[in-house]
Design an enzyme around this catalytic site. Structure first.
Site, PDB file in Angstrom:
ATOM      1  N   GLY A  62       6.219  -0.713  -0.188  1.00  0.00           N
ATOM      2  CA  GLY A  62       7.098   0.406   0.120  1.00  0.00           C
ATOM      3  C   GLY A  62       7.496   0.405   1.586  1.00  0.00           C
ATOM      4  O   GLY A  62       7.258  -0.575   2.307  1.00  0.00           O
TER       5      GLY A  62
ATOM      6  N   GLU B 183      -0.376  -5.640   5.766  1.00  0.00           N
ATOM      7  CA  GLU B 183       0.945  -5.736   5.127  1.00  0.00           C
ATOM      8  C   GLU B 183       1.796  -6.787   5.825  1.00  0.00           C
ATOM      9  O   GLU B 183       2.473  -7.593   5.177  1.00  0.00           O
ATOM     10  CB  GLU B 183       1.645  -4.374   5.176  1.00  0.00           C
TER      11      GLU B 183
ATOM     12  N   THR C 113       0.850  -1.203   0.000  1.00  0.00           N
ATOM     13  CA  THR C 113       0.000   0.000   0.000  1.00  0.00           C
ATOM     14  C   THR C 113       0.880   1.246   0.000  1.00  0.00           C
ATOM     15  O   THR C 113       1.966   1.228   0.576  1.00  0.00           O
ATOM     16  CB  THR C 113      -0.882  -0.008   1.267  1.00  0.00           C
ATOM     17  N   GLY C 114       0.388   2.299  -0.629  1.00  0.00           N
ATOM     18  CA  GLY C 114       1.102   3.574  -0.573  1.00  0.00           C
ATOM     19  C   GLY C 114       1.319   4.155  -1.951  1.00  0.00           C
ATOM     20  O   GLY C 114       0.962   3.555  -2.969  1.00  0.00           O
TER      21      GLY C 114
HETATM   22  C1  5RP Z   1       1.522   1.949   4.176  1.00  0.00           C
HETATM   23  C2  5RP Z   1       2.987   1.745   4.135  1.00  0.00           C
HETATM   24  C3  5RP Z   1       3.732   2.346   2.975  1.00  0.00           C
HETATM   25  O1  5RP Z   1       4.477   1.357   2.373  1.00  0.00           O
HETATM   26  C4  5RP Z   1       4.624   3.422   3.472  1.00  0.00           C
HETATM   27  O2  5RP Z   1       3.871   4.369   4.206  1.00  0.00           O
HETATM   28  C5  5RP Z   1       5.346   4.130   2.315  1.00  0.00           C
HETATM   29  O3  5RP Z   1       4.418   4.858   1.564  1.00  0.00           O
HETATM   30  P1  5RP Z   1       4.828   5.717   0.311  1.00  0.00           P
HETATM   31  O4  5RP Z   1       5.214   4.769  -0.774  1.00  0.00           O
HETATM   32  O5  5RP Z   1       3.575   6.494  -0.014  1.00  0.00           O
HETATM   33  O6  5RP Z   1       5.955   6.622   0.709  1.00  0.00           O
HETATM   34  O7  5RP Z   1       3.590   1.133   4.969  1.00  0.00           O
HETATM   35  O8  5RP Z   1       0.955   1.429   5.343  1.00  0.00           O
END
Ligand code: 5RP
Length: 218
Positions: free
Chosen positions: A82, A103, A28-29
Site C-alpha cells: 500500500g 518494505e 504492510t498495512g
Molecule cells: C506501512 C506502509 C503502508 O503501506 C501504508 O502506511 C498504507 O497503509 P494502509 O494500507 O493501512 O493505509 O507503508 O509501513
C-alpha cells in the site's frame, strides 16, 4: 462504498499480477491485510511469500502461507504494498505503519511493485502525510536537527519501536516538489536508516480503487 470496501477491491485486483509458483513480496498495512486474505485463496498456486513486517508475517502464517527469508531468494517477480500517498508518477510516501525499511528492501529486490490503494491516497504533491524516517535510537536528536535544517518539522513517534529496533521521526509540513532529491538528502544524514519516500524506486503499477471501480495506472 466505504474505505474498507475500496481497500478490499484494490487488494483483490492485485491477484491478477501474481505469477504462478513464484515467491510473492508482501507489504504492510490495512490494505495489504486484505491482500493477504485474498492471497490465501490461491496459496497452493504460489511458492511462498517474503514479508515486510512481523505483523504481515503473522497474518500470512495464520493463513498457512509459507514465509521465506529474503536472504534465501533473489527472485521476487511481484511485490504488493500500500501507500500513504501516491502521485500520478507513482512516487509514494510510505511508512505510516513503520515498516518502511523492510518494505524498501523488498521493493528493491522485486521486479515489479504493485501499489494497492483507495483513491484518498492519490495526491498532486507529496508531503501532506507526515514523512516517516527510521533512525537509530542514539541518533534521534541529531537527525531531527538536520531535518529542521532541510525545512521540515520532525516529530518523534513516541512509544513506537520498529521491527528493526529503531525509532521513527515523522516530518510534518513538507511540500515535496523534488522527491528524488529529498530522498537522497535524507539518506545522506548519518543515523538515518531509511526514509519513507519511494521516489527513486516508485511503483510500477498502481491499482487505485474508487466508487467507479479499480483504475490501473502505469
Ligand atoms: C506501512 C506502509 C503502508 O503501506 C501504508 O502506511 C498504507 O497503509 P494502509 O494500507 O493501512 O493505509 O507503508 O509501513
Amino acid at each position: 462504498m466505504d474505505a474498507k470496501q475500496l481497500k478490499q477491491q484494490a487488494a483483490q485486483a492485485a491477484l491478477e499480477f501474481i505469477e504462478p509458483n513464484t515467491i510473492v513480496g508482501v507489504g504492510t498495512g490495512s490494505t495489504v491485510n486484505y491482500f493477504i486474505d485474498a492471497l490465501a485463496t490461491m496459496k497452493d498456486d504460489i511458492a511462498g511469500a517474503v514479508s515486510s513486517s512481523e505483523a504481515s508475517t503473522q497474518r500470512l502464517q495464520e493463513h498457512g502461507i509459507e514465509v521465506i527469508e529474503l536472504n534465501h531468494t533473489a527472485d521476487i517477480p511481484v511485490y504488493v504494498d500500500g501507500a500513504d500517498e501516491i502521485t500520478a508518477h507513482l512516487q509514494m510516501i510510505k511508512g505510516g505503519g513503520g515498516a518502511l525499511t523492510r518494505e524498501k528492501v523488498i521493493a528493491a529486490v522485486a521486479k515489479r511493485f504493485v501499489c494497492i490503494a483507495d483513491e484518498s491516497k492519490l495526491v498532486d504533491v507529496l508531503g501532506r502525510f507526515p514523512l516517516p524516517v527510521e533512525v537509530l535510537p542514539m541518533a534521534r536528536s541529531y537527525v531531527a536537527r538536520e531535518i529542521v535544517k532541510l525545512g521540515g518539522d520532525p516529530v518523534w513517534r513516541e512509544g513506537f519501536v520498529t521491527d528493526n529496533g529503531n525509532l521513527i521521526l515523522d516530518i510534518h509540513n513538507l511540500t515535496i516538489l523534488e522527491p528524488m532529491k529529498l530522498e537522497q538528502q535524507l539518506n545522506n544524514i548519518v543515523g538515518v536508516v531509511t526514509n519513507g519516500l519511494f521516489a527513486q524506486r516508485g511503483a510500477d503499477i498502481a491499482l487505485i480503487a474508487s466508487a467507479s471501480g479499480v483504475d490501473q495506472r502505469h
